[in-house]
Scaffold this motif. Structure first.
Motif, PDB file in Angstrom:
ATOM      1  N   TYR A 111       0.741  -1.283   0.120  1.00 46.91           N
ATOM      2  CA  TYR A 111       0.056  -0.087  -0.031  1.00 46.91           C
ATOM      3  C   TYR A 111       1.025   1.289  -0.092  1.00 46.91           C
ATOM      4  N   GLY A 112       0.576   2.136  -1.058  1.00 45.65           N
ATOM      5  CA  GLY A 112       1.149   3.677  -0.877  1.00 45.65           C
ATOM      6  C   GLY A 112       0.388   4.595  -0.469  1.00 45.65           C
ATOM      7  N   ASP A 113       0.417   5.689  -0.141  1.00 45.31           N
ATOM      8  CA  ASP A 113      -0.308   6.751   0.293  1.00 45.31           C
ATOM      9  C   ASP A 113      -0.994   6.300   1.605  1.00 45.31           C
ATOM     10  N   GLY A 114      -2.062   7.180   2.086  1.00 48.91           N
ATOM     11  CA  GLY A 114      -2.740   7.142   3.205  1.00 48.91           C
ATOM     12  C   GLY A 114      -1.792   7.066   4.518  1.00 48.91           C
ATOM     13  N   VAL A 115      -1.333   8.097   4.953  1.00 53.53           N
ATOM     14  CA  VAL A 115      -0.625   8.460   6.081  1.00 53.53           C
ATOM     15  C   VAL A 115      -1.164   8.257   7.325  1.00 53.53           C
TER      16      VAL A 115
END
Length: 769
Positions: free
Chosen positions: A221-225
């Protein structure tokens, strides 16, 4: 100790653990399943029911004595590819698996060991990597909900809330909504709500599962801190027709799962509001809540709004094609839409003029996924998708003879290749590559005075990732460690993002958990003016430019301790999270910092605590409490000193209970949290309000009580119906969820208050066949 020495010790311990796990596996010998079943019947005081042909020639490893019954059954599922249906606390039916994909699912179940079943209510489970899985088709009931609204349901989890009661502004551990990565069948979504945030935009009746992760997320998964919300539709061909339809006082919907052949299936769903057809008490409350501080309500004597026409709909489709036993192709399509039109009329110089102002919001997504099982251990998945988001508003100000057009458009395209190597139930490697291209444009066009601004940014990124999962033979130890490496060509920037999830069970009933992650994201939402887009959907998407809008970066670490025995769960988790690269424009300031542009960070430290007790699968009660301290730091604001975050809810408490007796389900719950920070004015000079220190005061505490009930009954041999009723905010408590101040023509300070939903009833009827 040097970093090099520490790294050497860590690598040595890592590989020693792998060797130890393999040694434990070798030491276990398989034996006939019938022998194991007799041992388990004595051990757990249960009884298995099965056909002799079902278990014939089956062999397996005897589960350890210290495992719970659920975990012991999961161990057997790994080895024998059979289904265990628990009828009650004593009787368990063993059945053959019907689906080809079940073999793959069963192989990975040990790696995704269920720690808690019926977490809060039926259909919610907690996994040993810290994540939560929600299955709408087996969903129980929650206070205030008569249908399994996905984004409302996750707000029942500790550490997740909405500061303004909407699903388009979900705050996970103090983050803003744009810091949540929403995936629909692997496709990134930029619109999450209907009715501008009061209802989830995703149909729960075609959603197979929802995976929610607040920390320690997978490297894929990338993004979504702040969080990952991964919604998955059914991915298997059941060769069985299923359909349903229903309505409530806001919308009507229908869905169908249609087998076209042994190799193909079509899944369809559609939902549309009924608000433009007839007015209901629920619509009245929703309308007051959403449009209370917008152009529809802020009209003056010479200009009135009337004949508003509002509706929403969503359409989803998935086509499944099993080309061969090893090759599967899936096509995905989703269209989510909100549409508002209203007529504004004015009488100037004895002449009547009328214009139509409008606001439309749409997320259109499509993709194709190809999966191949190369052998029993290796599988690959390739996905290509496009997601388009469009927000368009035309606003006429008749008294000033002005027309304003605003547009915000996002075009997101991605190609992803993922490979899984799973030689046994205790070891797994996941790796892959992802290319993403995101283009975001913003348009503002005014006719009087003539002004036009059009800005478009594009970012292309490449990411490679790898992750290893290990599970000990006795299922007590789970380790997942991986890294994602991102490259942003536009900035010539490399970002390494390690992820960690560790779980250790001890004393049989206790579990120690460590989670950690580093993340980044290039998309965010900002507010230029509070009356943008008719004052209804104020946020617009923007891309990082590494100048006044930097790449957002986060670091998070948490430690948890959980006790689970005899359907009693006591859970405590403490965490610290820091997010850098936020801007004042993304935080929605309505005080002295409303028009100041600055870059800063926020740091949140907190504790999530939960007690959940279940009684014989009939009653479930829980008490959750969250304490968090969330502070901003901007070098250019407040003399560089920290001050409370706009989403700093210091204390939050929920007390709820559900009861399921045969076909009747009841739920009652109370939600309380301390008031959100606000900034009080001192006085005004020369048309400017002078404020106290930023966010130095708080609104009154928030309190809401909800109730819901459902009853299921058979309509015919093949049809079943469910009727439901709910009341949101039973006590009709007036909660102030936001306050800001303006000046009138005499420079007098005016206080504006936004209130929450009042008492809101709803009823529903659904038929499934």
């Amino acid at each position: 100790m040097s970093r090099k020495g520490f790294l050497s010790i860590f690598i040595s311990l890592f590989f020693l653990n792998v060797v130890s796990l393999k040694a434990q596996t070798i030491q276990k010998e398989k034996q006939p399943l019938i022998t194991i079943l007799r041992i388990l019947e004595t051990r757990y005081q249960i009884s298995f029911s099965y056909a002799d042909s079902t278990i014939e020639d089956k062999v397996a490893v005897l589960p350890n004595e210290d495992l719970t019954l659920d975990n012991a059954l999961n161990v057997l599922k790994t080895d024998i590819n059979l289904d265990f249906e628990v009828l009650n606390n004593r009787f368990i039916v063993i059945k053959k698996s019907d689906l080809e994909d079940k073999e793959i699912i069963l192989k990975t179940q040990r790696l995704e060991e269920v720690v808690v079943t019926n977490y809060l209510t039926a259909g919610i489970t907690k996994l040993n990597d810290g994540a939560i899985t929600i299955k709408p088709e087996s969903f129980g009931i929650l206070p205030g909900l008569i249908e399994p609204d996905i984004l409302q349901t996750i707000q029942a989890l500790p550490g997740i809330f909405s500061i303004d009661e909407t699903v388009s502004n979900i705050n996970v551990r103090g983050g803003t909504h744009d810091q949540n990565l929403l995936l629909w069948d692997g496709i990134k979504m930029y619109q999450s709500g209907h009715f501008f945030g009061l209802i989830s935009a995703f149909n729960p009746y075609t959603t197979k599962s929802v995976h929610v992760s607040k920390n320690g997320t997978s490297a894929k998964y990338g993004d979504g801190v702040s969080s990952i919300i991964d919604m998955q539709l059914s991915n298997t061909i059941d060769d069985e027709f299923k359909a349903g339809a229903g309505f409530n006082l806001i919308n009507a919907d229908a869905y169908a799962k249609i087998p076209l052949s042994k190799k193909t299936e079509l899944q369809l769903s559609a939902r549309r509001s009924v608000t433009d057809l007839f007015i209901t008490p629920t619509y009245d409350q929703y309308f007051k809540r959403i449009f209370q501080d917008s152009d529809l309500s802020n009209s003056n004597s010479s200009s009135i709004s009337k004949n508003e026409d509002f509706y929403f709909y969503d359409i989803a489709a998935k086509f499944l094609y099993d080309v061969t036993k090893k090759d599967r192709v899936r096509f995905h399509f989703l269209n989510v839409n909100n549409d508002l039109n209203y007529q504004e009329q004015s009488t100037i110089n004895n002449q009547s003029e009328a214009f139509n102002s409008k606001l439309s919001q749409q997320n259109l997504a499509g993709g194709i996924t190809y999966t191949r099982d190369w052998n029993d251990y290796v599988s690959t998945t390739t996905q290509v998708y496009v997601s388009n988001y469009d927000l368009h508003a035309t606003n006429f100000d008749i008294s000033n003879d002005q027309r304003l057009i605003q547009e915000n458009e996002v075009n997101d395209g991605s190609a992803k290749f993922d490979i899984n190597y799973n030689p046994n139930s205790r070891f797994k490697i996941n790796a892959g590559y992802q290319f993403i291209e995101v283009g975001i444009s913003n348009l503002e066009d005014v006719n009087n005075p003539v002004f036009r601004s059009y800005i478009k940014e594009v970012i292309r990124s490449h990411a490679i990732y790898g992750e290893t999962s290990l599970l000990s033979n006795d299922a007590k130890t789970k380790l997942k460690f991986g890294t994602r490496l991102n490259y942003f060509k536009k900035f010539d920037m490399f970002l390494a993002e390690p992820r960690l999830s560790f779980s250790q069970r001890f004393f049989n009933d206790f579990r120690f958990e460590v989670l950690g992650e580093i993340k980044s994201q290039t998309t965010s939402q900002i507010i230029d003016l509070q009356n943008d887009f008719l004052g209804i959907e104020k946020r617009r998407w923007v891309l990082a430019n590494n100048n006044d809008i930097p790449v957002i970066k986060s670091k998070q670490f948490s430690v948890g301790l959980h006790y689970n025995k005899n359907k009693l769960l006591i859970s405590a988790e403490t965490y610290v999270k820091k997010v850098d690269g936020i801007t004042t424009r993304s935080q929605g300031f309505q005080n002295q910092y409303q028009f100041i542009k600055s870059i800063g960070s926020y740091t949140v430290k907190g504790v999530d605590f939960l007690i959940n007790k279940q009684f014989n699968d009939v009653v479930s009660t829980w008490l959750s409490y969250s304490y968090s301290k969330n502070d901003y730091t901007f070098n250019d604001l407040n003399n560089g000193q920290p001050f409370p975050n706009n989403a700093d809810l210091r204390h939050a408490l929920a007390l709820s209970g559900t009861c399921a007796i045969n076909d009747i389900k009841l739920a009652l719950g109370l939600n309380w949290h301390s008031g959100r920070p606000t900034t009080l004015p001192i006085d005004s000079t020369d048309g400017t309000i002078n404020y106290q220190s930023p966010n130095s005061s708080n609104l009154d505490d928030y309190l809401r009580t909800d109730f819901s009930a459902t009853y299921a009954f058979d309509v015919s041999e093949k049809a079943r119906a469910i009727i439901g009723a709910s009341v949101w905010n039973v006590l009709n408590k007036k909660n102030i969820i936001n306050t800001y101040h303006t000046l009138d023509e005499d420079d007098t300070i005016i206080k504006i208050e936004n209130t929450s939903l009042g008492i809101t009833p709803n009823v529903s009827l659904r038929v499934m066949f």
